[in-house]
Scaffold this motif. Sequence first.
Motif, PDB file in Angstrom:
ATOM      1  N   PRO A   1      -4.127   5.637   2.480  1.00  0.00           N
ATOM      2  CA  PRO A   1      -3.565   6.307   3.581  1.00  0.00           C
ATOM      3  C   PRO A   1      -2.630   7.355   3.400  1.00  0.00           C
ATOM      4  CG  PRO A   1      -2.768   4.393   3.133  1.00  0.00           C
ATOM      5  CD  PRO A   1      -4.071   4.472   2.098  1.00  0.00           C
ATOM      6  N   ASN A   2      -2.105   8.223   4.165  1.00  0.00           N
ATOM      7  CA  ASN A   2      -1.044   9.348   4.047  1.00  0.00           C
ATOM      8  C   ASN A   2       0.201   8.594   3.713  1.00  0.00           C
ATOM      9  OD1 ASN A   2       0.161  11.737   3.741  1.00  0.00           O
ATOM     10  ND2 ASN A   2       0.047  12.123   5.830  1.00  0.00           N
ATOM     11  N   VAL A   3       0.868   8.577   2.730  1.00  0.00           N
ATOM     12  CA  VAL A   3       2.026   8.100   2.233  1.00  0.00           C
ATOM     13  C   VAL A   3       2.956   9.395   2.136  1.00  0.00           C
ATOM     14  CG1 VAL A   3       3.163   6.686   0.757  1.00  0.00           C
ATOM     15  CG2 VAL A   3       1.041   6.047   1.386  1.00  0.00           C
ATOM     16  N   PRO A   4       4.306   9.250   2.569  1.00  0.00           N
ATOM     17  CA  PRO A   4       5.302  10.345   2.303  1.00  0.00           C
ATOM     18  C   PRO A   4       5.432  10.211   0.821  1.00  0.00           C
ATOM     19  CG  PRO A   4       6.014   9.030   4.084  1.00  0.00           C
ATOM     20  CD  PRO A   4       4.587   8.156   3.417  1.00  0.00           C
ATOM     21  N   ARG A   5       5.494  11.684   0.351  1.00  0.00           N
ATOM     22  CA  ARG A   5       5.927  11.727  -1.330  1.00  0.00           C
ATOM     23  C   ARG A   5       6.975  11.059  -1.688  1.00  0.00           C
ATOM     24  NH1 ARG A   5       4.386  12.030  -6.008  1.00  0.00           N
ATOM     25  NH2 ARG A   5       5.045  13.593  -7.186  1.00  0.00           N
ATOM     26  N   ASP A   6       7.877  10.855  -0.927  1.00  0.00           N
ATOM     27  CA  ASP A   6       9.156  10.106  -1.572  1.00  0.00           C
ATOM     28  C   ASP A   6       9.002   8.590  -1.730  1.00  0.00           C
ATOM     29  OD1 ASP A   6       9.298   9.656   1.180  1.00  0.00           O
ATOM     30  OD2 ASP A   6      11.402   9.774   1.299  1.00  0.00           O
TER      31      ASP A   6
END
Length: 90
Positions: free
Chosen positions: A26-31
């Motif tokens: 899944p799309n996970v924020p880079r931070d």
Amino acid sequence: MKTPLIIAGAIAILSPAAAFASDDCPNVPRDQWMSDAAITEKAKGMGYDVRSIKVDDGCLEAYAMDKDGRRVEVYFHRGTGEVLKVSEDD
């Protein structure tokens, strides 16, 4: 003439790789991504000797050697570090 293109497009869309990328990575924020060092340590604890890491299909993909000396690709969830897939490197 359009039929082969339509069939090729359908195969690409329905391929396991496409399903793998959208369902398991899944799309996970880079931070919120685990660092390469953390993934390397996790893989080392599992018996892998990591050679390199890259982002592939939404996962962190480690190119490594397994305990038997085979080249493998280990796909990790970017946020949790969970192993999602292991395959022999071609």
